[in-house]
Write a protein that holds these residues in place. Structure first.
Motif, PDB file in Angstrom:
ATOM      1  N   GLU A 137       0.830  -1.202   0.000  1.00 27.17           N
ATOM      2  CA  GLU A 137       0.000   0.000   0.000  1.00 27.17           C
ATOM      3  C   GLU A 137       0.865   1.254   0.000  1.00 27.17           C
ATOM      4  O   GLU A 137       0.580   2.234  -0.700  1.00 27.17           O
ATOM      5  CB  GLU A 137      -0.910  -0.019   1.229  1.00 27.17           C
ATOM      6  CG  GLU A 137      -1.857   1.156   1.325  1.00 27.17           C
ATOM      7  CD  GLU A 137      -2.705   1.113   2.590  1.00 27.17           C
ATOM      8  OE1 GLU A 137      -3.299   2.160   2.925  1.00 27.17           O
ATOM      9  OE2 GLU A 137      -2.754   0.051   3.240  1.00 27.17           O
TER      10      GLU A 137
ATOM     11  N   ARG B  81       2.327   1.711  -3.411  1.00 29.53           N
ATOM     12  CA  ARG B  81       1.304   2.139  -4.357  1.00 29.53           C
ATOM     13  C   ARG B  81       0.966   3.615  -4.173  1.00 29.53           C
ATOM     14  O   ARG B  81       0.860   4.373  -5.138  1.00 29.53           O
ATOM     15  CB  ARG B  81       0.043   1.297  -4.160  1.00 29.53           C
ATOM     16  CG  ARG B  81      -1.067   1.594  -5.179  1.00 29.53           C
ATOM     17  CD  ARG B  81      -2.359   0.931  -4.754  1.00 29.53           C
ATOM     18  NE  ARG B  81      -2.857   1.559  -3.521  1.00 29.53           N
ATOM     19  CZ  ARG B  81      -3.783   1.001  -2.749  1.00 29.53           C
ATOM     20  NH1 ARG B  81      -4.264  -0.195  -3.032  1.00 29.53           N
ATOM     21  NH2 ARG B  81      -4.206   1.634  -1.661  1.00 29.53           N
ATOM     22  N   ASP B  82       0.822   4.043  -2.900  1.00 31.53           N
ATOM     23  CA  ASP B  82       0.404   5.419  -2.633  1.00 31.53           C
ATOM     24  C   ASP B  82       1.517   6.440  -2.808  1.00 31.53           C
ATOM     25  O   ASP B  82       1.279   7.555  -3.282  1.00 31.53           O
ATOM     26  CB  ASP B  82      -0.160   5.518  -1.210  1.00 31.53           C
ATOM     27  CG  ASP B  82      -1.482   4.771  -1.051  1.00 31.53           C
ATOM     28  OD1 ASP B  82      -2.078   4.401  -2.084  1.00 31.53           O
ATOM     29  OD2 ASP B  82      -1.893   4.541   0.105  1.00 31.53           O
TER      30      ASP B  82
END
Length: 400
Positions: A133, A136-137
């Motif tokens: 995550e 990805r962010d």
């Protein structure tokens, strides 16, 4: 309208900031939330951290609110900023104990401004962060080329000193902290030491790209002498703010004995005296100014009562030659002990090499008789004599 940037500059609390005109306008437009982070790498704060604490006080006195971010998560990683090598990785229990101690120190230091301070531990979100995550962010918004330009990274690579992938990730986590606080606490400003500049700027860039908001950064200078030497160290080691680790008397004496050329700058940083008054007392009598500095810093960090006791003790010893109130070091009556061992066993200096240097350099006296032989014996016949180390450290010998 308050010129906050000039205020920081006038009090020697300013190193650099981003968009100073916009930041000044923001601070005058509304009461903002800002943050400063402290990693719990030790069980107390040393004198060098006082510059950041004074910066916090300067803003909260004008109504702004501070988040003190306790680095329970980032302490697990290690910050390469300003370091020549990786710092020791602490176990989780050590980190927890250190954070608890930090919080007590902060609560005492900001005892008159508790309503303007909140404590947050970044372990609350970093430990639960999903790596995929995070990639990805943030991954698409982070440039390795950009990160390699930051001084904290460049200097380590320039000196061909190892920079682990673990440490390299630190600036990403610090940026994520700023992003998180901006999103969840409307935090618009990060303050840090001068070595944190790159990390702060990276956080601002991430906020701009992800939260679509403007954020600001401001750094304070290192606490140094007029010659550029870092302050906060003595023969005994670090000058700790915590009175449990460094007595109020020793703390007072540290500031009382700073170099004359540093007194004006230190009074500007560590007192609320007006510049005109500081100029007046430093020009009229530098010793009066040094006593004022020592008293004010001790009262600020410990208490007025502790500052009064320390000042009275110093006056009794050094101005009235009354040694009844000095610290006592005790030995067993039948045990002769070498002067070198007496000093090191009582932790009167930071190391054995320091003890050896002081003795051989003539900085150790027994009842004003200079001792240069590290094998010189102290016996029960020396009971009640005054051991002097350097100019200002005195102890009474006691044999039981």
């Amino acid at each position: 309208m308050i010129d906050y940037i000039q205020l920081f500059k006038d009090r020697n609390l300013f190193n650099q900031c981003t968009n100073d005109e916009e930041l000044n306008a923001l601070l005058n437009k509304k009461k903002i939330t800002f943050y400063i982070g402290f990693d719990a790498t030790a069980d107390a704060l040393h004198a060098g951290s006082l510059v950041q604490l004074r910066a916090i006080k300067s803003l909260i006195k004008h109504g702004h609110k501070a988040i003190i971010l306790l680095g329970g998560g980032t302490t697990k990683i290690g910050d390469p900023s300003g370091k020549d090598s990786a710092r020791r990785i602490l176990n989780y229990k050590e980190i927890e104990n250190n954070i608890n101690n930090f919080k007590k120190i902060f609560e005492h230091y900001f005892r008159e401004h508790k309503d303007k301070i909140i404590f947050i531990n970044n372990d609350d979100w970093l430990s639960n962060l999903n790596y995929i995550e995070l990639l990805r962010d943030l991954g698409s918004h982070l440039s390795i080329n950009r990160m390699l330009t930051f001084e904290s990274v460049k200097e380590r690579l320039k000196r061909e000193q190892s920079l682990s992938f673990l440490e390299f990730n630190y600036m990403i986590l610090q940026s994520y902290d700023f992003l998180h606080l901006n999103k969840n606490h409307d935090c618009e400003l990060q303050i840090g030491g001068s070595d944190q500049w790159g990390n702060i700027v990276l956080g601002m860039e991430i906020i701009s790209k992800i939260n679509k908001k403007n954020a600001f950064g401001l750094t304070t200078p290192l606490l140094t002498t007029s010659t550029g030497k870092k302050m906060g160290k003595t023969e005994q080691g670090a000058v700790w703010i915590d009175s449990n680790k460094y007595s109020s008397y020793d703390f007072y004496q540290y500031w009382r004995n700073v170099d004359d050329s540093d007194v004006k700058k230190l009074l500007l940083i560590f007192s609320d005296l007006e510049k005109e008054e500081i100029n007046k007392i430093t020009s009229e009598d530098i010793n009066v100014a040094k006593k004022k500095l020592a008293y004010l810093v001790t009262a600020d960090c410990h208490s007025e009562e502790s500052a009064n006791e320390a000042e009275n003790k110093a006056i009794s010893i050094f101005e009235k030659n009354n040694f009844d109130n000095i610290d006592v070091i005790e030995f067993k009556s039948k045990s002769d002990i070498k002067i070198f061992e007496a000093i090191t066993s009582q932790n009167l200096v930071s190391s054995k090499s320091e003890a050896k240097r002081l003795i051989e350099g003539g900085a150790v006296k027994l009842d004003d008789v200079q001792i240069k032989d590290i094998n010189k014996l102290i016996t029960s016949e020396d009971n009640g004599k005054i051991l002097k180390i350097g100019k200002k450290k005195l102890f009474k010998l006691k044999f039981n």
